[in-house]
Design a protein around this motif. Structure first.
Motif, PDB file in Angstrom:
ATOM      1  N   TYR A 188      50.411   9.063 -43.909  1.00 22.05           N
ATOM      2  CA  TYR A 188      49.251   9.078 -43.016  1.00 22.05           C
ATOM      3  C   TYR A 188      49.386   7.968 -41.973  1.00 22.05           C
ATOM      4  O   TYR A 188      49.135   8.173 -40.775  1.00 22.05           O
ATOM      5  CB  TYR A 188      47.963   8.858 -43.803  1.00 22.05           C
ATOM      6  CG  TYR A 188      47.351  10.062 -44.470  1.00 22.05           C
ATOM      7  CD1 TYR A 188      48.117  11.150 -44.860  1.00 22.05           C
ATOM      8  CD2 TYR A 188      45.985  10.103 -44.736  1.00 22.05           C
ATOM      9  CE1 TYR A 188      47.531  12.248 -45.497  1.00 22.05           C
ATOM     10  CE2 TYR A 188      45.394  11.193 -45.368  1.00 22.05           C
ATOM     11  CZ  TYR A 188      46.180  12.256 -45.744  1.00 22.05           C
ATOM     12  OH  TYR A 188      45.597  13.333 -46.356  1.00 22.05           O
ATOM     13  N   GLN A 189      49.735   6.776 -42.443  1.00 23.74           N
ATOM     14  CA  GLN A 189      49.810   5.610 -41.557  1.00 23.74           C
ATOM     15  C   GLN A 189      50.771   5.857 -40.401  1.00 23.74           C
ATOM     16  O   GLN A 189      50.468   5.573 -39.242  1.00 23.74           O
ATOM     17  CB  GLN A 189      50.253   4.380 -42.358  1.00 23.74           C
ATOM     18  CG  GLN A 189      50.230   3.081 -41.579  1.00 23.74           C
ATOM     19  CD  GLN A 189      48.825   2.551 -41.365  1.00 23.74           C
ATOM     20  OE1 GLN A 189      47.909   2.928 -42.093  1.00 23.74           O
ATOM     21  NE2 GLN A 189      48.651   1.697 -40.383  1.00 23.74           N
ATOM     22  N   THR A 190      51.939   6.395 -40.712  1.00 26.02           N
ATOM     23  CA  THR A 190      52.928   6.680 -39.668  1.00 26.02           C
ATOM     24  C   THR A 190      52.383   7.669 -38.655  1.00 26.02           C
ATOM     25  O   THR A 190      52.509   7.476 -37.436  1.00 26.02           O
ATOM     26  CB  THR A 190      54.216   7.237 -40.306  1.00 26.02           C
ATOM     27  OG1 THR A 190      54.767   6.267 -41.197  1.00 26.02           O
ATOM     28  CG2 THR A 190      55.247   7.572 -39.236  1.00 26.02           C
ATOM     29  N   ALA A 191      51.757   8.739 -39.145  1.00 19.38           N
ATOM     30  CA  ALA A 191      51.261   9.787 -38.251  1.00 19.38           C
ATOM     31  C   ALA A 191      50.126   9.293 -37.370  1.00 19.38           C
ATOM     32  O   ALA A 191      50.125   9.518 -36.145  1.00 19.38           O
ATOM     33  CB  ALA A 191      50.804  10.997 -39.068  1.00 19.38           C
ATOM     34  N   PHE A 192      49.143   8.596 -37.932  1.00 18.83           N
ATOM     35  CA  PHE A 192      48.005   8.144 -37.132  1.00 18.83           C
ATOM     36  C   PHE A 192      48.398   7.022 -36.178  1.00 18.83           C
ATOM     37  O   PHE A 192      47.821   6.888 -35.090  1.00 18.83           O
ATOM     38  CB  PHE A 192      46.852   7.710 -38.047  1.00 18.83           C
ATOM     39  CG  PHE A 192      46.062   8.858 -38.591  1.00 18.83           C
ATOM     40  CD1 PHE A 192      45.005   9.396 -37.866  1.00 18.83           C
ATOM     41  CD2 PHE A 192      46.382   9.429 -39.808  1.00 18.83           C
ATOM     42  CE1 PHE A 192      44.280  10.476 -38.356  1.00 18.83           C
ATOM     43  CE2 PHE A 192      45.660  10.508 -40.314  1.00 18.83           C
ATOM     44  CZ  PHE A 192      44.609  11.035 -39.585  1.00 18.83           C
ATOM     45  N   SER A 193      49.393   6.219 -36.545  1.00 17.34           N
ATOM     46  CA  SER A 193      49.863   5.167 -35.636  1.00 17.34           C
ATOM     47  C   SER A 193      50.449   5.768 -34.367  1.00 17.34           C
ATOM     48  O   SER A 193      50.348   5.179 -33.280  1.00 17.34           O
ATOM     49  CB  SER A 193      50.917   4.301 -36.332  1.00 17.34           C
ATOM     50  OG  SER A 193      50.368   3.597 -37.411  1.00 17.34           O
ATOM     51  N   ARG A 194      51.061   6.922 -34.471  1.00 15.08           N
ATOM     52  CA  ARG A 194      51.680   7.556 -33.303  1.00 15.08           C
ATOM     53  C   ARG A 194      50.646   7.950 -32.241  1.00 15.08           C
ATOM     54  O   ARG A 194      50.995   8.122 -31.081  1.00 15.08           O
ATOM     55  CB  ARG A 194      52.471   8.790 -33.750  1.00 15.08           C
ATOM     56  CG  ARG A 194      53.728   8.438 -34.527  1.00 15.08           C
ATOM     57  CD  ARG A 194      54.422   9.679 -35.073  1.00 15.08           C
ATOM     58  NE  ARG A 194      55.607   9.320 -35.836  1.00 15.08           N
ATOM     59  CZ  ARG A 194      56.334  10.182 -36.554  1.00 15.08           C
ATOM     60  NH1 ARG A 194      55.975  11.462 -36.606  1.00 15.08           N
ATOM     61  NH2 ARG A 194      57.401   9.781 -37.225  1.00 15.08           N
ATOM     62  N   LEU A 195      49.387   8.096 -32.652  1.00 18.99           N
ATOM     63  CA  LEU A 195      48.340   8.412 -31.682  1.00 18.99           C
ATOM     64  C   LEU A 195      47.831   7.178 -30.962  1.00 18.99           C
ATOM     65  O   LEU A 195      47.019   7.286 -30.043  1.00 18.99           O
ATOM     66  CB  LEU A 195      47.174   9.122 -32.362  1.00 18.99           C
ATOM     67  CG  LEU A 195      47.206  10.658 -32.287  1.00 18.99           C
ATOM     68  CD1 LEU A 195      48.301  11.195 -33.202  1.00 18.99           C
ATOM     69  CD2 LEU A 195      45.870  11.260 -32.673  1.00 18.99           C
ATOM     70  N   GLY A 196      48.253   6.002 -31.391  1.00 21.84           N
ATOM     71  CA  GLY A 196      47.853   4.769 -30.713  1.00 21.84           C
ATOM     72  C   GLY A 196      46.758   3.985 -31.403  1.00 21.84           C
ATOM     73  O   GLY A 196      46.305   2.963 -30.873  1.00 21.84           O
ATOM     74  N   PHE A 197      46.289   4.439 -32.573  1.00 25.66           N
ATOM     75  CA  PHE A 197      45.279   3.669 -33.300  1.00 25.66           C
ATOM     76  C   PHE A 197      45.890   2.351 -33.774  1.00 25.66           C
ATOM     77  O   PHE A 197      47.019   2.316 -34.273  1.00 25.66           O
ATOM     78  CB  PHE A 197      44.760   4.449 -34.514  1.00 25.66           C
ATOM     79  CG  PHE A 197      43.997   5.689 -34.169  1.00 25.66           C
ATOM     80  CD1 PHE A 197      42.758   5.613 -33.527  1.00 25.66           C
ATOM     81  CD2 PHE A 197      44.506   6.945 -34.480  1.00 25.66           C
ATOM     82  CE1 PHE A 197      42.044   6.760 -33.223  1.00 25.66           C
ATOM     83  CE2 PHE A 197      43.799   8.094 -34.176  1.00 25.66           C
ATOM     84  CZ  PHE A 197      42.565   8.001 -33.544  1.00 25.66           C
ATOM     85  N   THR A 198      45.137   1.283 -33.634  1.00 23.80           N
ATOM     86  CA  THR A 198      45.621  -0.036 -34.076  1.00 23.80           C
ATOM     87  C   THR A 198      44.873  -0.561 -35.296  1.00 23.80           C
ATOM     88  O   THR A 198      45.312  -1.523 -35.918  1.00 23.80           O
ATOM     89  CB  THR A 198      45.496  -1.061 -32.933  1.00 23.80           C
ATOM     90  OG1 THR A 198      44.123  -1.103 -32.490  1.00 23.80           O
ATOM     91  CG2 THR A 198      46.392  -0.671 -31.766  1.00 23.80           C
ATOM     92  N   ASP A 199      43.750   0.050 -35.637  1.00 24.15           N
ATOM     93  CA  ASP A 199      42.977  -0.354 -36.818  1.00 24.15           C
ATOM     94  C   ASP A 199      42.700   0.908 -37.630  1.00 24.15           C
ATOM     95  O   ASP A 199      41.705   1.593 -37.430  1.00 24.15           O
ATOM     96  CB  ASP A 199      41.675  -1.039 -36.406  1.00 24.15           C
ATOM     97  CG  ASP A 199      40.913  -1.617 -37.595  1.00 24.15           C
ATOM     98  OD1 ASP A 199      41.443  -1.563 -38.720  1.00 24.15           O
ATOM     99  OD2 ASP A 199      39.786  -2.113 -37.386  1.00 24.15           O
ATOM    100  N   ILE A 200      43.631   1.231 -38.542  1.00 25.04           N
ATOM    101  CA  ILE A 200      43.557   2.460 -39.313  1.00 25.04           C
ATOM    102  C   ILE A 200      43.101   2.113 -40.724  1.00 25.04           C
ATOM    103  O   ILE A 200      43.735   1.322 -41.417  1.00 25.04           O
ATOM    104  CB  ILE A 200      44.929   3.171 -39.363  1.00 25.04           C
ATOM    105  CG1 ILE A 200      45.449   3.416 -37.940  1.00 25.04           C
ATOM    106  CG2 ILE A 200      44.819   4.483 -40.132  1.00 25.04           C
ATOM    107  CD1 ILE A 200      46.886   3.888 -37.895  1.00 25.04           C
ATOM    108  N   ARG A 201      41.990   2.701 -41.137  1.00 27.46           N
ATOM    109  CA  ARG A 201      41.437   2.454 -42.465  1.00 27.46           C
ATOM    110  C   ARG A 201      41.312   3.781 -43.205  1.00 27.46           C
ATOM    111  O   ARG A 201      41.176   4.844 -42.596  1.00 27.46           O
ATOM    112  CB  ARG A 201      40.042   1.827 -42.347  1.00 27.46           C
ATOM    113  CG  ARG A 201      39.963   0.623 -41.421  1.00 27.46           C
ATOM    114  CD  ARG A 201      40.268  -0.635 -42.163  1.00 27.46           C
ATOM    115  NE  ARG A 201      40.083  -1.826 -41.337  1.00 27.46           N
ATOM    116  CZ  ARG A 201      39.560  -2.956 -41.796  1.00 27.46           C
ATOM    117  NH1 ARG A 201      39.159  -3.056 -43.050  1.00 27.46           N
ATOM    118  NH2 ARG A 201      39.443  -4.008 -41.002  1.00 27.46           N
ATOM    119  N   TYR A 202      41.300   3.688 -44.530  1.00 27.57           N
ATOM    120  CA  TYR A 202      41.176   4.878 -45.368  1.00 27.57           C
ATOM    121  C   TYR A 202      39.995   4.709 -46.310  1.00 27.57           C
ATOM    122  O   TYR A 202      39.828   3.649 -46.921  1.00 27.57           O
ATOM    123  CB  TYR A 202      42.468   5.113 -46.162  1.00 27.57           C
ATOM    124  CG  TYR A 202      43.663   5.210 -45.246  1.00 27.57           C
ATOM    125  CD1 TYR A 202      43.984   6.392 -44.603  1.00 27.57           C
ATOM    126  CD2 TYR A 202      44.438   4.079 -44.981  1.00 27.57           C
ATOM    127  CE1 TYR A 202      45.055   6.469 -43.725  1.00 27.57           C
ATOM    128  CE2 TYR A 202      45.514   4.135 -44.104  1.00 27.57           C
ATOM    129  CZ  TYR A 202      45.815   5.332 -43.475  1.00 27.57           C
ATOM    130  OH  TYR A 202      46.870   5.400 -42.600  1.00 27.57           O
TER     131      TYR A 202
END
Length: 444
Positions: free
Chosen positions: A155-169
């Motif tokens: 998930y982290q890899t995929a959502f980082s590609r969209l440019g999010f810098t603060d990804i929480r689950y």
């Protein structure tokens, strides 16, 4: 403590549908709408389609689509479209490393990021400038695998590609609890049951009014990797597969042999039917049909595969489940081409078919209550959400354990994403979320 951002995004990436919501600093939540071919939608189907596009004078290329656009491409040209649905079930599976499409390797994170980019595209202007913070829902127990850390790394890899810098689950039922808590006027202990396509998740949260708003304390959680998709397969296995040859026989020289069961395993997901048609098994099916003791049934199976009736079949299954939610009996009807299958189904029969899944769900509910240290009578409110919560046998699980007057439903498809967006404005965000990049794991 974490400073509140102006806007937070909540994404409920589900096995069947994905929903996106934005929450402003005033606590107002907006669910994103998508201008789909058949009208505006708030639920975006969790599907991917890789359609072969050919243009004169240029080499052929694959066009990537997602959601209802992917479904349309697949229905229009199933043999030239690589269609993928329910791919969330591979997230936590170490056995799934990649799939190959036109000699290009796609890991799970590649499939998810391809899906997210198309989802953002179809979100229009509302999703052109994404906020830095996103709260992504995760099930309590991932379907199809047990390595939750692997799933979140992907998930982290995929959502980082969209440019999010603060990804929480955050756990999906906890997101639904935050959505439900907006209507509370006094302190309450809430059990939230979230039923998706692939998982059923449960969370117990204590909400208390305080000087700074509603305070929240997580008490327990549990989950199981079965839900609506498993119900669909049970219906097909009982009503449809026998009409297509399951359980019948064919002649091979001087022997009478059963039709191989593996031909019908593909009906667990309708997109797998096109793969069966393109496999070596299809030649065997055509050969077996010539000596089948009930050739008309094999002829139906061949027509379903040749003419791509799978999607229409699953639409018929969905209608039956909805009808049985409101009536003690309903008629199943599947008509496509020359095939017409009709049967009267009693709700009691349907409940018997899905009894193994119901038992697993019951066990998970009891597990959540036990872990909370509370008696059932000490849980003030029960909130049921998700499409499978409409199934009467599922609701009865809660009616047997709790006062029916405490049980509520609502926001079946939008509650989780809305609650996740609201969690993004919590003052102590680390209590409710985990950050995979930091290697942290929040425990309830």
């Amino acid at each position: 403590m974490t400073a509140k951002p102006a806007i937070t995004l909540g994404i409920d990436f589900g096995t069947t549908n994905t929903v996106v919501a934005m929450a402003g600093p005033d606590g107002e939540v907006e669910v994103m709408r998508f201008a789909a071919p058949d009208g505006d939608l708030t639920t975006f189907r969790s599907t991917l389609g890789f359609q072969l596009h050919e243009e004169r004078g240029r080499p052929p290329e694959r066009i990537v689509e997602a959601g209802p656009w992917a479904i349309d491409a697949y229905v229009e040209d199933p043999l030239e479209t690589r269609f993928i649905q329910s791919f969330k079930t591979f997230a936590a599976s170490p056995a799934f490393t990649e799939t190959v499409i036109d000699n290009r390797r796609y890991g799970f994170e590649d499939l998810l990021s391809s899906f997210l980019f198309r989802l953002r595209h179809h979100g229009g202007t509302a999703m052109e400038r994404l906020p830095a913070r996103v709260i992504v829902g995760r099930p309590v127990s991932f379907a199809g695998g047990s390595d939750a850390r692997l799933a979140l790394e992907r998930y982290q890899t995929a959502f980082s590609r969209l440019g999010f810098t603060d990804i929480r689950y955050a756990y999906e039922p906890v997101g639904a609890a935050f959505f439900f808590a907006r209507q509370l006027e006094c302190a309450a202990t809430v059990l939230v049951a979230d039923f998706g396509g692939g998982t059923s998740d449960f969370s117990i949260v204590r909400f208390e009014p305080g000087p700074d708003g509603l305070r929240s304390t997580a008490l327990a959680r549990s989950g199981v990797g079965v839900a609506g998709d498993a119900f669909d397969y049970r219906i097909i296995d009982r009503l449809v597969s026998p009409e297509l040859g399951k359980g019948s026989e064919y002649r091979s020289f001087d022997k009478i042999l059963p039709i191989p069961q593996r031909y019908f395993a593909a009906f667990a997901r309708w997109d797998q039917l096109a793969l069966l048609r393109a496999s070596r098994d299809m030649k065997d099916i055509r050969d077996i049909a010539k000596t089948a003791l009930e050739p008309e049934k094999l002829a139906r199976l061949i027509e379903v595969l040749d003419d791509n009736h799978g999607y229409r079949l699953y639409q018929a299954i969905s209608r039956l489940k909805m009808d049985l939610s409101d009536a003690a009996a309903a008629t199943f009807e599947f008509s496509a081409g020359s095939i017409h299958i009709q049967a009267r189904v009693a709700r009691s029969d349907f409940e018997e078919w899905i009894s193994p899944e119901l038992a697993a769900i019951e066990h998970a509910v009891d597990e959540a209550v036990e872990r909370s240290g509370l008696r059932a009578s000490e849980i003030d409110r029960i909130f049921l959400t998700g499409g499978t919560s409409f199934v009467q046998a599922v609701r009865e699980i809660f009616h047997r354990r709790f006062d029916p007057g405490r049980i509520e439903t609502g926001g079946e498809f939008e509650s989780i994403a809305s609650g996740l967006a609201l969690i993004g404005h919590e003052a102590d965000l680390d209590l409710w979320t985990e950050r995979q990049a930091a290697g942290e794991t929040a425990e309830i």
